[in-house]
Design an enzyme around this catalytic site. Structure first.
Site, PDB file in Angstrom:
ATOM      1  N   GLU A 192       0.893  -1.191  -0.037  1.00 13.98           N
ATOM      2  CA  GLU A 192       0.144  -0.054   0.057  1.00 13.98           C
ATOM      3  C   GLU A 192       0.863   1.260  -0.156  1.00 13.98           C
ATOM      4  O   GLU A 192       0.576   2.047   0.860  1.00 13.98           O
ATOM      5  CB  GLU A 192      -1.098  -0.023   1.145  1.00 13.98           C
ATOM      6  CG  GLU A 192      -1.984  -1.110   1.151  1.00 13.98           C
ATOM      7  CD  GLU A 192      -2.846  -1.466   2.296  1.00 13.98           C
ATOM      8  OE1 GLU A 192      -2.774  -0.569   3.489  1.00 13.98           O
ATOM      9  OE2 GLU A 192      -3.496  -2.492   2.552  1.00 13.98           O
ATOM     10  N   HIS A 245     -10.064  -6.222  -2.692  1.00 19.32           N
ATOM     11  CA  HIS A 245     -11.142  -6.064  -1.936  1.00 19.32           C
ATOM     12  C   HIS A 245     -12.342  -5.619  -2.421  1.00 19.32           C
ATOM     13  O   HIS A 245     -12.036  -4.346  -2.875  1.00 19.32           O
ATOM     14  CB  HIS A 245     -10.760  -5.173  -0.509  1.00 19.32           C
ATOM     15  CG  HIS A 245      -9.578  -5.599   0.339  1.00 19.32           C
ATOM     16  ND1 HIS A 245     -10.129  -6.919   0.898  1.00 19.32           N
ATOM     17  CD2 HIS A 245      -8.390  -5.429   0.360  1.00 19.32           C
ATOM     18  CE1 HIS A 245      -9.091  -7.203   1.667  1.00 19.32           C
ATOM     19  NE2 HIS A 245      -7.950  -6.490   1.559  1.00 19.32           N
ATOM     20  N   GLU A 267      -5.854 -10.650  -1.581  1.00 18.10           N
ATOM     21  CA  GLU A 267      -6.634 -10.555  -0.483  1.00 18.10           C
ATOM     22  C   GLU A 267      -7.864 -10.517  -0.864  1.00 18.10           C
ATOM     23  O   GLU A 267      -8.953  -9.548  -0.464  1.00 18.10           O
ATOM     24  CB  GLU A 267      -6.329  -9.212   0.371  1.00 18.10           C
ATOM     25  CG  GLU A 267      -4.859  -9.034   0.594  1.00 18.10           C
ATOM     26  CD  GLU A 267      -4.411  -7.813   1.582  1.00 18.10           C
ATOM     27  OE1 GLU A 267      -5.380  -7.127   1.677  1.00 18.10           O
ATOM     28  OE2 GLU A 267      -3.297  -7.592   1.456  1.00 18.10           O
ATOM     29  N   ASP A 281     -11.778 -10.516  -1.370  1.00 17.98           N
ATOM     30  CA  ASP A 281     -13.478 -10.802  -0.692  1.00 17.98           C
ATOM     31  C   ASP A 281     -14.326  -9.806  -1.602  1.00 17.98           C
ATOM     32  O   ASP A 281     -13.873  -8.788  -2.076  1.00 17.98           O
ATOM     33  CB  ASP A 281     -13.329 -10.180   0.944  1.00 17.98           C
ATOM     34  CG  ASP A 281     -12.477  -9.106   1.270  1.00 17.98           C
ATOM     35  OD1 ASP A 281     -12.444  -8.164   0.479  1.00 17.98           O
ATOM     36  OD2 ASP A 281     -12.027  -8.947   2.528  1.00 17.98           O
ATOM     37  N   ASN A 338       2.184  -4.836  -3.229  1.00 23.92           N
ATOM     38  CA  ASN A 338       0.848  -5.025  -2.971  1.00 23.92           C
ATOM     39  C   ASN A 338       0.134  -4.012  -2.724  1.00 23.92           C
ATOM     40  O   ASN A 338       0.387  -3.185  -1.976  1.00 23.92           O
ATOM     41  CB  ASN A 338       0.886  -6.361  -1.901  1.00 23.92           C
ATOM     42  CG  ASN A 338      -0.507  -6.902  -1.650  1.00 23.92           C
ATOM     43  OD1 ASN A 338      -1.213  -7.428  -2.351  1.00 23.92           O
ATOM     44  ND2 ASN A 338      -0.893  -6.732  -0.354  1.00 23.92           N
TER      45      ASN A 338
HETATM   46  O1  G3I Z   1      -4.317  -8.813  18.437  1.00 24.83           O
HETATM   47  C1  G3I Z   1      -5.029  -7.637  19.033  1.00 24.83           C
HETATM   48  C2  G3I Z   1      -5.536  -8.109  20.437  1.00 24.83           C
HETATM   49  O2  G3I Z   1      -4.595  -8.558  21.301  1.00 24.83           O
HETATM   50  C3  G3I Z   1      -6.443  -7.339  20.960  1.00 24.83           C
HETATM   51  O3  G3I Z   1      -7.019  -7.590  21.919  1.00 24.83           O
HETATM   52  C4  G3I Z   1      -7.490  -6.717  19.891  1.00 24.83           C
HETATM   53  C5  G3I Z   1      -8.466  -5.615  20.410  1.00 24.83           C
HETATM   54  O4  G3I Z   1      -9.202  -5.031  19.461  1.00 24.83           O
HETATM   55  O5  G3I Z   1      -6.967  -6.201  18.798  1.00 24.83           O
HETATM   56  C6  G3I Z   1      -6.091  -7.488  18.269  1.00 24.83           C
HETATM   57  O6  G3I Z   1      -5.221  -6.720  16.828  1.00 24.83           O
HETATM   58  C7  G3I Z   1      -6.243  -6.806  15.753  1.00 24.83           C
HETATM   59  C8  G3I Z   1      -5.574  -7.544  14.564  1.00 24.83           C
HETATM   60  O7  G3I Z   1      -6.245  -7.493  13.495  1.00 24.83           O
HETATM   61  C9  G3I Z   1      -5.534  -8.876  14.965  1.00 24.83           C
HETATM   62  O8  G3I Z   1      -7.137  -9.370  15.332  1.00 24.83           O
HETATM   63  C10 G3I Z   1      -6.189  -5.222  15.453  1.00 24.83           C
HETATM   64  O9  G3I Z   1      -6.898  -4.467  16.535  1.00 24.83           O
HETATM   65  C11 G3I Z   1      -6.818  -5.055  14.168  1.00 24.83           C
HETATM   66  O10 G3I Z   1      -6.738  -3.665  13.587  1.00 24.83           O
HETATM   67  C12 G3I Z   1      -6.209  -5.992  13.095  1.00 24.83           C
HETATM   68  O11 G3I Z   1      -6.907  -5.892  12.005  1.00 24.83           O
HETATM   69  C13 G3I Z   1      -6.171  -6.361  10.745  1.00 24.83           C
HETATM   70  C14 G3I Z   1      -5.985  -5.074   9.908  1.00 24.83           C
HETATM   71  O12 G3I Z   1      -5.227  -5.614   8.474  1.00 24.83           O
HETATM   72  C15 G3I Z   1      -4.866  -4.203  10.427  1.00 24.83           C
HETATM   73  O13 G3I Z   1      -4.692  -3.000   9.506  1.00 24.83           O
HETATM   74  C16 G3I Z   1      -7.027  -7.359  10.026  1.00 24.83           C
HETATM   75  O14 G3I Z   1      -7.282  -8.441  10.782  1.00 24.83           O
HETATM   76  C17 G3I Z   1      -6.441  -7.686   8.698  1.00 24.83           C
HETATM   77  O15 G3I Z   1      -7.403  -8.502   8.111  1.00 24.83           O
HETATM   78  C18 G3I Z   1      -6.305  -6.445   7.929  1.00 24.83           C
HETATM   79  O16 G3I Z   1      -5.602  -6.956   6.759  1.00 24.83           O
HETATM   80  C19 G3I Z   1      -5.364  -5.878   5.901  1.00 24.83           C
HETATM   81  C20 G3I Z   1      -4.027  -6.421   5.064  1.00 24.83           C
HETATM   82  O17 G3I Z   1      -2.984  -6.639   6.100  1.00 24.83           O
HETATM   83  C21 G3I Z   1      -3.527  -5.335   3.886  1.00 24.83           C
HETATM   84  N1  G3I Z   1      -4.793  -4.904   3.416  1.00 24.83           N
HETATM   85  C22 G3I Z   1      -5.960  -4.536   3.876  1.00 24.83           C
HETATM   86  C23 G3I Z   1      -6.579  -5.468   4.615  1.00 24.83           C
HETATM   87  C24 G3I Z   1      -7.699  -5.311   5.392  1.00 24.83           C
HETATM   88  O18 G3I Z   1      -7.733  -4.063   6.211  1.00 24.83           O
END
Ligand code: G3I
Length: 407
Positions: free
Chosen positions: A151, A230, A258, A260, A194
């Site tokens: 990104e 996406h 990615e 969906d 990516n």
């Molecule tokens: O691990 C912590 C946990 O300890 C805590 O209790 C919890 C509370 O909210 O948060 C957890 O972390 C989260 C993490 O996912 C794991 O579940 C983060 O808050 C959350 O922001 C994070 O989101 C991820 C996101 O990237 C971060 O920007 C999504 O799962 C993931 O699907 C998403 O993936 C991204 C790609 O990497 C790049 N392209 C876009 C895509 C979708 O946003």
């Protein structure tokens, strides 16, 4: 109970009624392998340790960590590395004969430990080099495709996005990332840039294409572009196919990384798969999660190939993908298989000597703890990571933090 059957078993009766049932493999994975495509899911270590989930995940031949190989999950605090999540997923991949993508080295998000350590060009290049060298070195024999950059292009008007990486290192930060990554993983993986919102022909994807052309001309070792995909219902097949084609004209791999599709129909899945299959350079088709239940968008997104926590296959969507693969043009399939078999580094070539001796400086005097490789063209000039000719002169401001590598 139907929900506990692998969807390979579910696919068979559906196929028996089609005209080409004899020739078309009955499962998603077998159909993908027949057309030379990697078919994958994003996952987490806690997912693959769940047996109901793992049973269905084995119907794919590629995985990627949704979060566990990002900067904050692998390095924090700076200089302290942990690989447990990625190791668990890579063991699952190895145990089940699956390829794995590596997501991601350099991103502006989920990189808080990097952001606080990067203060200027030299510290930025050092943090970048140390991270890619450690994480890339740890996983290098296990990863088929690496998202080196994630990104980095701005939305809307195109051009580079502002980020702590770019603002501190300079506009060539991506160039250095690719060079460092190639040296860290050797010839073990394909190196990708990516991004999202670049799936069809638009300002952003055109900006990315121009950046990729610049990299190729400068000898920056890119192998492919990840189109995150996406998307929402109403897939524009021809637009996406035309976009993939123009990257193929540069010999660049395309992976849909990615996927969906919000509120998808079977036709949407079929159209997206067909846009990929129409192009020899589309090599991987990876959904961002197995089940809607796990999606970052929300469990009611209607955006993946399974639903619920068990998880349950959406057989009509899966069958639409198998059907689309059954209609693939054999000539393009043959070309894809030949193209996909080319070694990492084939787009710009690899100077193999450069992969071994990481610190040597024929000129002397420019090495430091923060050294980052640039290419020497011999004599008294080098080509930096942007492909610019530079005089070799100790203490040159541009050379701060760089080591010169003989070409
Ligand atoms: O691990 C912590 C946990 O300890 C805590 O209790 C919890 C509370 O909210 O948060 C957890 O972390 C989260 C993490 O996912 C794991 O579940 C983060 O808050 C959350 O922001 C994070 O989101 C991820 C996101 O990237 C971060 O920007 C999504 O799962 C993931 O699907 C998403 O993936 C991204 C790609 O990497 C790049 N392209 C876009 C895509 C979708 O946003």
């Amino acid at each position: 109970m139907i929900r506990h059957l692998p969807f390979s078993a579910l696919a068979l009766p559906l196929l028996a009624s089609s005209a080409w049932a004899q020739a078309t493999p009955a499962t998603l994975k077998a159909a993908a392998e027949a057309v030379g495509l990697n078919i994958g899911i994003a996952t987490n270590s806690f997912n693959v340790s769940n047996s109901a989930y793992a049973t269905q995940a084995k119907n794919f031949n590629m995985v990627v960590c949704e979060n566990e190989m990002k900067f904050d999950n692998t390095e924090g605090p700076i200089g302290t590395f942990k690989y447990n999540g990625g190791d668990a997923v890579s063991k699952f991949a190895a145990d089940n004969g699956m390829k794995m993508r590596g997501h991601t080295f350099i991103w502006h998000s989920q990189s808080n430990t990097a952001q606080s350590a990067v203060k200027d060009r030299t510290s930025g290049l050092k943090v970048m080099r140390d991270h890619i060298t450690a994480v890339g070195g740890h996983f290098k024999e296990k990863i088929y495709e690496w998202d080196v950059l994630n990104e980095i292009t701005a939305d809307g008007s195109g051009g580079l996005r502002g980020s702590f990486w770019r603002n501190n290192i300079g506009d060539d930060f991506g160039d250095s990332a690719f060079v460092i990554a190639r040296r860290a993983v050797g010839e073990n993986g394909y190196l990708y840039y990516n991004d999202y919102g670049a799936d069809g022909v638009n300002t952003k994807s055109t900006s990315m294409l121009n950046l990729a052309k610049k990299w190729i001309a400068a000898g920056i070792p890119i192998d492919g572009i990840g189109l995150q995909s996406h998307l929402s219902a109403g897939i524009r097949k021809d637009d996406i196919s035309a976009n993939i084609k123009r990257f193929g004209e540069q010999n660049l791999r395309i992976s849909m990384t990615e996927i969906d599709i919000k509120n998808a129909t079977a036709t949407d899945w079929s159209n997206l798969m067909t846009a990929c299959l129409e192009n020899f350079n589309c090599v991987s088709f990876v959904t961002w999660g197995l089940s809607d239940q796990n999606s970052w968008i929300g469990s009611n997104c209607g955006c993946l190939l399974f639903s619920g926590s068990s998880p349950t296959p959406k057989t009509n969507f899966i069958q639409a993908l198998i059907d689309a693969m059954g209609k693939a043009d054999p000539a393009i399939v043959a070309k894809r298989k030949e193209f996909a078999a080319r070694k990492p580094g084939s787009v710009v070539g690899i100077n193999r000597a450069n992969l071994i001796n990481t610190r040597k400086s024929p000129a002397g005097g420019l090495l430091g703890a923060a050294s980052v490789p640039v290419f020497s063209v011999g004599g008294n000039t080098v080509v930096d990571a942007m492909g610019r000719n530079r005089p070799i002169a100790p203490n040159s401001p541009w050379a701060s933090g760089l080591s010169i590598i003989a070409k």
